[in-house]
Design a protein around this motif. Structure first.
Motif, PDB file in Angstrom:
ATOM      1  N   GLY A 269      27.832  -2.611 -43.780  1.00 16.20           N
ATOM      2  CA  GLY A 269      26.561  -3.076 -44.246  1.00 16.20           C
ATOM      3  C   GLY A 269      26.404  -3.280 -42.535  1.00 16.20           C
ATOM      4  N   THR A 270      27.344  -3.439 -41.503  1.00 17.71           N
ATOM      5  CA  THR A 270      27.551  -4.007 -40.396  1.00 17.71           C
ATOM      6  C   THR A 270      26.476  -2.840 -38.871  1.00 17.71           C
ATOM      7  OG1 THR A 270      28.725  -5.634 -40.543  1.00 17.71           O
ATOM      8  CG2 THR A 270      27.994  -5.872 -38.267  1.00 17.71           C
ATOM      9  N   PHE A 271      25.853  -3.604 -38.314  1.00 16.47           N
ATOM     10  CA  PHE A 271      25.508  -2.361 -37.514  1.00 16.47           C
ATOM     11  C   PHE A 271      26.090  -2.628 -35.978  1.00 16.47           C
ATOM     12  CE2 PHE A 271      22.033  -1.110 -35.013  1.00 16.47           C
ATOM     13  CZ  PHE A 271      22.211   0.032 -34.507  1.00 16.47           C
ATOM     14  N   VAL A 272      26.751  -2.185 -35.025  1.00 16.83           N
ATOM     15  CA  VAL A 272      26.567  -3.008 -33.595  1.00 16.83           C
ATOM     16  C   VAL A 272      25.658  -2.170 -32.565  1.00 16.83           C
ATOM     17  CG1 VAL A 272      28.217  -2.722 -31.822  1.00 16.83           C
ATOM     18  CG2 VAL A 272      28.538  -3.757 -34.491  1.00 16.83           C
ATOM     19  N   GLN A 273      24.738  -3.141 -31.332  1.00 13.12           N
ATOM     20  CA  GLN A 273      24.518  -2.053 -29.982  1.00 13.12           C
ATOM     21  C   GLN A 273      24.187  -2.412 -29.377  1.00 13.12           C
ATOM     22  OE1 GLN A 273      19.953  -2.125 -29.818  1.00 13.12           O
ATOM     23  NE2 GLN A 273      20.388   0.144 -30.992  1.00 13.12           N
ATOM     24  N   ALA A 274      25.086  -2.063 -28.394  1.00 14.53           N
ATOM     25  CA  ALA A 274      25.329  -2.673 -26.991  1.00 14.53           C
ATOM     26  C   ALA A 274      24.388  -2.129 -26.056  1.00 14.53           C
ATOM     27  CB  ALA A 274      26.902  -2.509 -26.785  1.00 14.53           C
ATOM     28  N   THR A 275      23.433  -2.656 -26.078  1.00 14.21           N
ATOM     29  CA  THR A 275      22.536  -2.281 -24.558  1.00 14.21           C
ATOM     30  C   THR A 275      22.414  -2.713 -23.132  1.00 14.21           C
ATOM     31  OG1 THR A 275      21.017  -2.078 -26.519  1.00 14.21           O
ATOM     32  CG2 THR A 275      20.322  -1.498 -23.903  1.00 14.21           C
ATOM     33  N   VAL A 276      23.459  -1.328 -22.594  1.00 11.87           N
ATOM     34  CA  VAL A 276      24.035  -1.824 -21.325  1.00 11.87           C
ATOM     35  C   VAL A 276      22.555  -1.775 -20.643  1.00 11.87           C
ATOM     36  CG1 VAL A 276      25.280  -1.082 -19.296  1.00 11.87           C
ATOM     37  CG2 VAL A 276      26.390  -0.921 -21.395  1.00 11.87           C
ATOM     38  N   TRP A 277      22.280  -2.254 -19.297  1.00 15.23           N
ATOM     39  CA  TRP A 277      21.006  -1.856 -18.912  1.00 15.23           C
ATOM     40  C   TRP A 277      21.233  -2.653 -17.285  1.00 15.23           C
ATOM     41  CZ3 TRP A 277      16.044  -4.537 -21.315  1.00 15.23           C
ATOM     42  CH2 TRP A 277      14.487  -4.237 -20.868  1.00 15.23           C
ATOM     43  N   TYR A 278      20.938  -1.878 -16.265  1.00 15.70           N
ATOM     44  CA  TYR A 278      21.645  -1.888 -15.436  1.00 15.70           C
ATOM     45  C   TYR A 278      20.094  -0.972 -14.052  1.00 15.70           C
ATOM     46  CZ  TYR A 278      23.843   2.858 -16.252  1.00 15.70           C
ATOM     47  OH  TYR A 278      24.360   3.680 -16.578  1.00 15.70           O
ATOM     48  N   ASP A 279      20.405  -1.459 -13.153  1.00 12.07           N
ATOM     49  CA  ASP A 279      19.405  -0.772 -12.237  1.00 12.07           C
ATOM     50  C   ASP A 279      19.942   0.038 -11.451  1.00 12.07           C
ATOM     51  OD1 ASP A 279      17.295  -2.445 -13.645  1.00 12.07           O
ATOM     52  OD2 ASP A 279      18.198  -4.712 -11.813  1.00 12.07           O
TER      53      ASP A 279
END
Length: 451
Positions: free
Chosen positions: A380-390
């Motif tokens: 029941g736990t969802f992890v979403q790490a969005t790494v956003w770089y240029d």
């Protein structure tokens, strides 16, 4: 055939665009992420199923791959010079059949379009939490959303799928489409069950929402509050987000923790269920404390900045059965250090930790009579790490951070000997496929590998 012949080989209704070496990728392709994107062989915008079939035949005869796109959020799918990019925007129709309690969604429709269409008529279905995401692409990976706790996943409520398959000799098994349907064909329409909004018992027909924003120094208290809401009631979705303040904030780029709650029931029930979030020891530390009744069509509005296109973004994620305060605090501290090292290049990176009740999800699979290709129903736990770089040369460090962060949050599950599970729609290029599917699921009954 020469490359230029695609413009004459396909029906004129296909509107193919053939890039030249001088074409800038961003001028012809707009994706949520620029990761793994280069100039395609061609961009084709079909307007009929016949157009799609012709494109498939052309691709097969030229050893090309086809990538259908609606929301264009699948950052794990590479676009290369051997790719025909199939722009499905012409297939964006939505039709509600109220008498049957079903909604038929075109292969090019995005979540925002469907959400608006249904809400205006007093209906809803299982959709993702981003208006920019293509509904079909989300469905093929399982379709997780805000009503997981009360309805389950999108794959639990499909009644029909219309598609042009890539392999005419062997149609995919129905079960495979429910969670592992990427790469088997082009879905032109999808029909899901739909329900009247008034059946939810909402106050004034609106969803109760509550948002509390905290400074970095309160991370332990936020983690404590989030965990106090676990496991959530079926009607409640609880989400914790690590993000930096926008340029317009009093302290730009300051690290913050957002606790966002959505309750699909009456306002009175919501307040009783979330009474702990009103305790003074938490609210006094919040720099924002807002409770509101939100229209169904506006549920995803706050997520719009996260759907901005361009830049390099990739998902690192997992499904968890258990998570601790220690793991949450550690992951926040590591995210804070990673983004602080270069705010200009990576300060937009964010982390989402969300939770919902799994009761209906587990019950649904038993009711279906077969096992779908979504293996984390009981988590029941969802992890979403969005790494956003240029800058693309930052990818190696971004990969290292993203993988490590997921590892911190998996600590309790791994100590308990539980298998790692992740989400098909949150893959990264080169992802370990066995974190998404079992070994048996990677083979069709006849032995043909589909995924």
């Amino acid at each position: 055939m020469a490359k230029q012949d695609i413009t004459t080989a396909l029906p004129p209704t296909c509107k193919p665009i053939v890039p030249t070496p001088e074409t800038k990728t961003q001028d012809v392709l707009s994706r949520w992420s620029d990761a793994h994107v280069s100039l395609p062989y061609a961009i084709v915008t079909p307007t009929s199923t016949e157009d799609i079939v012709s494109t498939i035949h052309f691709a097969q005869s030229h050893s090309l791959k086809i990538v259908p796109a609606a929301g264009a959020n699948g950052s794990f799918i590479p676009i290369t010079s051997r790719t025909i990019y199939l722009d499905m925007t012409s297939f964006n129709k939505v039709h509600l059949d109220a008498s049957r309690g079903e909604v038929t969604i075109g292969g090019g429709a995005t979540t925002g379009t469907v959400l608006q269409h249904l809400a205006e008529r007093g209906w809803h279905t299982v959709l993702t939490n981003s208006n920019a995401v293509g509904v079909v692409g989300a469905f093929l990976g399982g379709m997780s959303g805000a009503v997981n706790g009360i309805k389950g996943f999108g794959i639990d409520h499909v009644t029909s799928v219309t598609m042009a398959i890539f392999d005419a000799g062997q149609a995919p098994d129905w079960r495979v489409l429910c969670g592992a349907g990427h790469g088997m064909g082009v879905v032109t329409s999808l029909t899901l069950r739909a329900w009247r909004v008034d059946e939810l018992g909402l106050t004034d027909g609106k969803v109760w929402t509550r948002k509390l924003m905290f400074p970095a120094r309160a991370v332990a208290e936020v983690a404590e509050l989030y965990l106090a809401l676990q496991p959530p009631a079926r009607e409640l979705t609880a989400v914790m987000v690590f993000l930096r303040a926008p340029p317009t904030a009093p302290v730009p780029d300051a690290p913050m923790i957002l606790l966002s709650l959505s309750y699909f029931g009456s306002e009175g029930s919501a307040r009783r269920m979330c009474v702990k979030t009103y305790e003074e020891r938490y609210t006094r530390k919040a720099i924002m404390n807002v409770t509101a009744l939100t229209k169904m069509e506006d549920l995803n509005a706050a997520n719009e900045p996260l759907s901005a296109r361009g830049g390099f973004k990739e998902y690192y994620g997992c499904f968890l059965e258990e998570v601790s305060m220690e793991s949450i605090v550690k992951s926040f501290e590591e995210w804070q250090k990673f983004t602080a090292a270069d705010l200009k290049d990576r300060g937009k990176s964010f982390v989402v930790i969300g939770s919902w009740s799994t009761d209906v999800l587990v019950k649904n699979e038993g009711a279906l009579g077969y096992k779908t290709y979504f293996n984390a129903r009981g988590r029941g736990t969802f992890v979403q790490a969005t790494v956003w770089y240029d800058k693309w040369d930052a990818k190696e460090e971004a990969d290292s951070f993203g993988s490590a962060l997921v590892g911190y949050l998996r600590k309790e599950d791994r100590q308990a000997g539980r298998k790692d599970f992740c989400f098909a729609n949150n893959m990264i290029a080169g992802h370990n496929i066995y974190e998404i599917y079992t070994e048996e699921q990677t083979r069709y009954e006849t032995g043909k590998r589909y995924i």
